[in-house]
Design a protein around this motif. Structure first.
Motif, mmCIF file in Angstrom:
data_model
loop_
_atom_site.group_PDB
_atom_site.id
_atom_site.type_symbol
_atom_site.label_atom_id
_atom_site.label_comp_id
_atom_site.label_asym_id
_atom_site.label_seq_id
_atom_site.Cartn_x
_atom_site.Cartn_y
_atom_site.Cartn_z
ATOM 1 N N PHE A 29 -6.631 62.255 126.278
ATOM 2 C CA PHE A 29 -6.033 62.979 125.168
ATOM 3 C C PHE A 29 -5.199 62.047 124.311
ATOM 4 C CE2 PHE A 29 -2.572 63.118 128.229
ATOM 5 C CZ PHE A 29 -1.452 62.920 127.443
ATOM 6 N N VAL A 30 -5.071 62.446 123.047
ATOM 7 C CA VAL A 30 -4.121 61.834 122.124
ATOM 8 C C VAL A 30 -3.350 63.001 121.525
ATOM 9 C CG1 VAL A 30 -3.794 60.526 119.996
ATOM 10 C CG2 VAL A 30 -5.605 59.870 121.601
ATOM 11 N N GLU A 31 -2.040 62.937 121.646
ATOM 12 C CA GLU A 31 -1.189 64.029 121.193
ATOM 13 C C GLU A 31 -0.182 63.506 120.177
ATOM 14 O OE1 GLU A 31 1.445 67.545 123.277
ATOM 15 O OE2 GLU A 31 0.907 65.785 124.445
ATOM 16 N N ARG A 32 -0.017 64.276 119.098
ATOM 17 C CA ARG A 32 0.972 63.939 118.075
ATOM 18 C C ARG A 32 1.944 65.102 117.948
ATOM 19 N NH1 ARG A 32 -3.760 61.630 116.249
ATOM 20 N NH2 ARG A 32 -3.592 59.379 115.952
ATOM 21 N N LYS A 33 3.238 64.771 117.987
ATOM 22 C CA LYS A 33 4.287 65.775 117.863
ATOM 23 C C LYS A 33 5.024 65.541 116.552
ATOM 24 C CE LYS A 33 4.882 65.837 122.854
ATOM 25 N NZ LYS A 33 4.044 66.963 123.105
ATOM 26 N N LEU B 62 12.241 63.899 112.418
ATOM 27 C CA LEU B 62 11.624 62.567 112.376
ATOM 28 C C LEU B 62 10.730 62.419 111.145
ATOM 29 C CD1 LEU B 62 10.576 62.161 116.125
ATOM 30 C CD2 LEU B 62 12.635 61.283 114.997
ATOM 31 N N ASN B 63 10.640 61.196 110.629
ATOM 32 C CA ASN B 63 9.804 60.926 109.452
ATOM 33 C C ASN B 63 8.325 60.799 109.797
ATOM 34 O OD1 ASN B 63 11.983 60.901 107.704
ATOM 35 N ND2 ASN B 63 12.391 58.730 108.084
ATOM 36 N N ARG B 64 8.023 60.460 111.036
ATOM 37 C CA ARG B 64 6.623 60.317 111.438
ATOM 38 C C ARG B 64 6.449 60.913 112.831
ATOM 39 N NH1 ARG B 64 6.118 53.841 112.675
ATOM 40 N NH2 ARG B 64 7.928 53.770 114.003
ATOM 41 N N PRO B 65 5.224 61.276 113.168
ATOM 42 C CA PRO B 65 5.015 61.949 114.457
ATOM 43 C C PRO B 65 5.178 61.006 115.648
ATOM 44 C CG PRO B 65 2.919 61.543 113.371
ATOM 45 C CD PRO B 65 3.987 61.150 112.402
#
Length: 196
Positions: free
Chosen positions: A47-51, A56-59
Motif C-alpha cells: 500500500f501507499v497511503e497519503r494523509k 500541513l502544506n503537503r500530505p
C-alpha cells in the motif's frame, strides 16, 4: 476518543444508487458484491497511503504491506517512513510502534468509533454485509467488474469523527480506501495486490 481514532488512522489507515440492497445494474448489488468478497480467503499486497491534514502544506506519505485472512485477521505493516504495525485478530487490535514507543492492545468492542472504522475494512474484505450495515449506511455504484462503495456512519460517535469512507474495487478485490474526517482532513490508500 478522537485521539484514538487519529492514532489508528495514522497507523492504519458521482451518482449513487438509491439504497445498498437495491441492485445497481443487471441484478448486481451489495449482496452479490459481499458474496463475491467472501470467496477470497486470503490476500496480501502493498500500500501507499497519503494523509492530508489541514495543519500541513503537503500530505504525509506511508507505505508498507497489508494481509488479510478470512474472516477476521488483518495486518497492516508500515515500513516507511517508520516501522509500525496494526494487527487485528478476532476483535483484538494490537498497535505497535517502536519509533513512538507505543504498544497498545485494544478490545475493539470497548472503543465503538475505532471498532466501526476497523470494521469498514474488515467487513468489506470478509464480505460481512450484516456487520458493515451495523455501522454504516452503504451506497454502492458500478458493477461487478468495477465498483465504488460509500460508507456513511450511522452512530453519532462515529459521525463526529468520520464523514464517510469510500472503498473502490474491481471484482472481489479492493484497490483503494479513502476516509474523509469530519474536520476536513482526509486520507487515501492505494492497494497493489500481490499474486501468489
Amino acid at each position: 476518543m478522537r485521539i484514538l481514532l487519529v492514532l489508528l488512522w495514522l497507523f492504519a489507515a458521482g451518482a449513487w444508487a438509491e439504497e445498498a440492497a437495491t441492485p445497481v445494474a443487471g441484478g448486481w448489488g451489495l449482496p452479490q458484491l459481499m458474496q463475491s468478497m467472501a470467496q477470497v480467503r486470503t490476500s496480501q499486497g502493498r500500500f501507499v497511503e497519503r494523509k492530508y491534514l489541514a495543519v500541513l502544506n503537503r500530505p504525509l506519505e506511508y507505505s508498507g504491506t497489508l494481509s488479510f485472512r478470512a474472516p477476521d485477521h488483518l495486518e497492516k505493516h508500515t515500513l516507511s517512513p517508520k516501522q509500525e504495525s496494526l494487527v487485528l485478530d478476532k476483535g483484538i487490535l494490537v498497535i505497535d510502534s517502536k519509533a513512538r514507543n507505543i504498544k497498545r492492545t485494544l478490545v475493539l468492542q470497548e472503543y465503538p468509533a475505532a471498532w466501526a472504522f476497523v470494521e469498514s475494512i474488515r467487513a468489506t474484505l470478509a464480505g460481512d454485509q450484516a456487520m458493515l450495515e451495523r455501522f454504516y449506511k452503504v451506497r454502492l455504484e458500478g458493477n461487478a467488474e468495477k465498483w465504488r462503495m460509500q460508507l456513511l456512519p450511522i452512530e453519532r460517535y462515529t459521525r463526529e469523527m468520520v464523514r464517510d469512507i469510500i472503498i473502490v474495487g474491481h471484482g472481489n478485490r479492493v484497490s483503494s480506501i479513502e476516509m474523509h474526517e469530519s474536520n476536513a482532513d482526509h486520507s487515501t490508500m492505494k492497494v497493489i495486490e500481490e499474486t501468489p
